[in-house]
Scaffold this motif. Sequence first.
Motif, PDB file in Angstrom:
ATOM      1  N   GLY A  28      -5.309   4.603   1.422  1.00  0.00           N
ATOM      2  CA  GLY A  28      -3.816   4.028   1.465  1.00  0.00           C
ATOM      3  C   GLY A  28      -3.266   3.455   2.796  1.00  0.00           C
ATOM      4  O   GLY A  28      -4.380   3.424   3.762  1.00  0.00           O
ATOM      5  N   GLU A  52       8.226  -2.364  -1.168  1.00  0.00           N
ATOM      6  CA  GLU A  52       7.803  -3.256  -0.305  1.00  0.00           C
ATOM      7  C   GLU A  52       7.800  -4.672  -0.667  1.00  0.00           C
ATOM      8  O   GLU A  52       8.072  -5.535  -0.063  1.00  0.00           O
ATOM      9  CB  GLU A  52       6.680  -2.907   0.582  1.00  0.00           C
ATOM     10  N   GLY A  66       5.276   1.117  -3.502  1.00  0.00           N
ATOM     11  CA  GLY A  66       4.620  -0.263  -3.328  1.00  0.00           C
ATOM     12  C   GLY A  66       5.649  -1.213  -3.647  1.00  0.00           C
ATOM     13  O   GLY A  66       5.516  -2.451  -2.961  1.00  0.00           O
ATOM     14  N   ASP A  99       1.284  -4.625   1.627  1.00  0.00           N
ATOM     15  CA  ASP A  99       2.167  -4.617   3.169  1.00  0.00           C
ATOM     16  C   ASP A  99       1.176  -4.608   4.238  1.00  0.00           C
ATOM     17  O   ASP A  99       1.028  -5.529   5.173  1.00  0.00           O
ATOM     18  CB  ASP A  99       3.171  -3.454   3.336  1.00  0.00           C
ATOM     19  N   GLU A 126       3.701   6.667  -6.246  1.00  0.00           N
ATOM     20  CA  GLU A 126       3.393   5.752  -5.233  1.00  0.00           C
ATOM     21  C   GLU A 126       3.313   4.218  -5.479  1.00  0.00           C
ATOM     22  O   GLU A 126       3.257   3.431  -4.697  1.00  0.00           O
ATOM     23  CB  GLU A 126       1.834   6.328  -4.725  1.00  0.00           C
ATOM     24  N   THR A 133      -3.650   1.591  -2.370  1.00  0.00           N
ATOM     25  CA  THR A 133      -2.431   1.723  -2.867  1.00  0.00           C
ATOM     26  C   THR A 133      -1.761   0.176  -2.897  1.00  0.00           C
ATOM     27  O   THR A 133      -2.225  -0.637  -2.235  1.00  0.00           O
ATOM     28  CB  THR A 133      -1.473   2.747  -1.982  1.00  0.00           C
ATOM     29  N   LEU A 134      -0.791   0.149  -3.792  1.00  0.00           N
ATOM     30  CA  LEU A 134      -0.225  -0.967  -3.991  1.00  0.00           C
ATOM     31  C   LEU A 134       0.717  -1.146  -2.448  1.00  0.00           C
ATOM     32  O   LEU A 134       0.618  -2.426  -2.033  1.00  0.00           O
ATOM     33  CB  LEU A 134       1.034  -0.928  -5.102  1.00  0.00           C
ATOM     34  N   LEU A 135       1.234  -0.235  -2.102  1.00  0.00           N
ATOM     35  CA  LEU A 135       1.981  -0.265  -0.736  1.00  0.00           C
ATOM     36  C   LEU A 135       0.790  -0.922   0.298  1.00  0.00           C
ATOM     37  O   LEU A 135       1.278  -1.896   1.155  1.00  0.00           O
ATOM     38  CB  LEU A 135       2.308   1.076  -0.250  1.00  0.00           C
ATOM     39  N   GLY A 148       7.792   3.810   1.024  1.00  0.00           N
ATOM     40  CA  GLY A 148       8.361   2.854   0.201  1.00  0.00           C
ATOM     41  C   GLY A 148       9.621   3.439  -0.408  1.00  0.00           C
ATOM     42  O   GLY A 148      10.731   2.577  -0.588  1.00  0.00           O
TER      43      GLY A 148
END
Lengths: 346, 346
Positions: B95, B175, B172, B127, B168, B121-123, B252
Amino acid sequence: MKTQINLKEKNKSYTVYIDELDKITLKGSVAIVTNQTVGGLWLKEILGLLECDKLSIISIPDGEEYKNFETLNQILEQLFIAKLDRSSTLIALGGGVVSDITGFAASIYERGIKFINIPTTLLAQVDASVGGKTGINNKFGKNLVGAFYQPEAVYCQSKFLSTLPKREFSAGVAEAIKMAITFDKEFFNFFVQNDLKSSEEIAKVISKCVQIKADVVSKDEKERGIRAVLNYGHTFAHVIENETKYTKFLHGEAVAIGINMANHLALKLNLLSLDELNLIKQTLVKFSLPTHYKIKDCEHFYNAFFLDKKSEQSKIKFILPDGIGKFCVKDDVDKDIVMSVLEEFR
Amino acid sequence: MKTQINLKEKNKSYTVYIDELDKITLKGSVAIVTNQTVGGLWLKEILGLLECDKLSIISIPDGEEYKNFETLNQILEQLFIAKLDRSSTLIALGGGVVSDITGFAASIYERGIKFINIPTTLLAQVDASVGGKTGINNKFGKNLVGAFYQPEAVYCQSKFLSTLPKREFSAGVAEAIKMAITFDKEFFNFFVQNDLKSSEEIAKVISKCVQIKADVVSKDEKERGIRAVLNYGHTFAHVIENETKYTKFLHGEAVAIGINMANHLALKLNLLSLDELNLIKQTLVKFSLPTHYKIKDCEHFYNAFFLDKKSEQSKIKFILPDGIGKFCVKDDVDKDIVMSVLEEFR
């Protein structure tokens, strides 16, 4: 005198001023990083020339052994306490240790703030003043952690050298002679014919070195190619410095020995004549520089080359003079030949 | 899908690949930095796709609290022990913590080696995957030490999100919604109308965010201007994260609260209608995101803005929505108005 350092990214170009420091006017907060010794001698003079909104002084211990993570962290902490922000400027006032660590701190503080370099030793003026190399040492070696980060401006004052110990002055001459041997025969003869007692002679040496280095760096900012030439003598010097734990020789002194060692290799490879080797050696000695180091264990010395960051994978890249005034790069020298040179220093 | 990130310096441009990772072939030594959790889940898969001469695995502890000088030093030491050189590549598998610290390590190891980012991770995918921001936290705040350093390539795999904890994933989404509100009304409506349960929807969100961010970053690599817009919600979020010592909220989540706080300020300044504020709030809530934080001491909260590295000197720069899909920057908001917004959260 001034020399413009042109880099590919236009907004990174800057000027090196030699004996041209009347006033520095800066917006925002400024922090000056210096050490006790230099601070005591020259800080007052700089403060008289500096105009800014808010000023902090950060004094770090004097010595190569303090160019480490701990001192870097101390500088950063003091910058945060002084609340410097992205519009702030960091000024280095000192020798190579101060400028290397201050430049590195400037490059990573809030991902980069402005940096002005005022080198106070001949070595830092002729060498560290151009090139944007910043960094610190660690237990694995010298300058192994750092960044390429360009200053906004560099001010070299020959008057700062009046308080420099003679040994340190000589160490700076070694780096200057290094550049002369690899790039400019006429410049090398300048060292044969002069003794650098006048400030005019010194200013000429600084200016010439800055020009040579500027030319090399403009072509190769990140040291992927020709810039490696500046490492002439350094492949040997780094091993010597590591073996003696940076205590016995100043960097320039180790470089002087490294130049002589490299020349012995160049002699073996028919790149340099014995007369040329001797002339270089005499010139180094004339400026009170050492040219010999007693190697205890040649095999150990040889293996230490591979720890040097400039050697990629299992090849050692030797920068050697090709006569005086030209250079060549050899990365295919047989171990036997290198060992026979090392044996001469045993 | 892939998106080219064009930067002013051509040799720094790179590609973000979304669900397009078949094989990575690299010359020289490679070190993969990951953490225990992600390593256990996905390292084997990556190793199956990687071809290189020599490989090291470096596992760091999982958690924002380890994104510090100590962990950075540990990574660097392991790189020196593994004898990585300038031709080597560092791969981040994890991440935002892993990619931020690994990118920073790559930027300062021997003054910069190659860096490939595989955010899990999506974040990190929406981002941290674009922009070249790398860094670590210290006791003065988040990401205060670091560098702008661009990767060679970024690989975003939506399948990695299948093992991501729901909280988590939502972080994400915050953002992504942030970018939608400030840049693209239609994209914001996508979040209103969809629940992101399918991998196609997720890939679309990643792709759209990468495009928006790429566009902003191309215009402003070093965050001197428009790039600051990406800090919408963050001015508040950073204070919340500091006050809660990064333990209560994921980044996030703090951003989601920060978005809502910024929107209350935008409402006061007639930049956003109450309907718009509520629609954004409902959408954040729909993705299980928090929108409220109980401020204990408004004066203290207000003063903490000035510790944030994005605020220069004594002005706070608020990034606010100008309706949904557009943004504006306000650096002249009266303290009274800001305090009245903070009071609403007391």
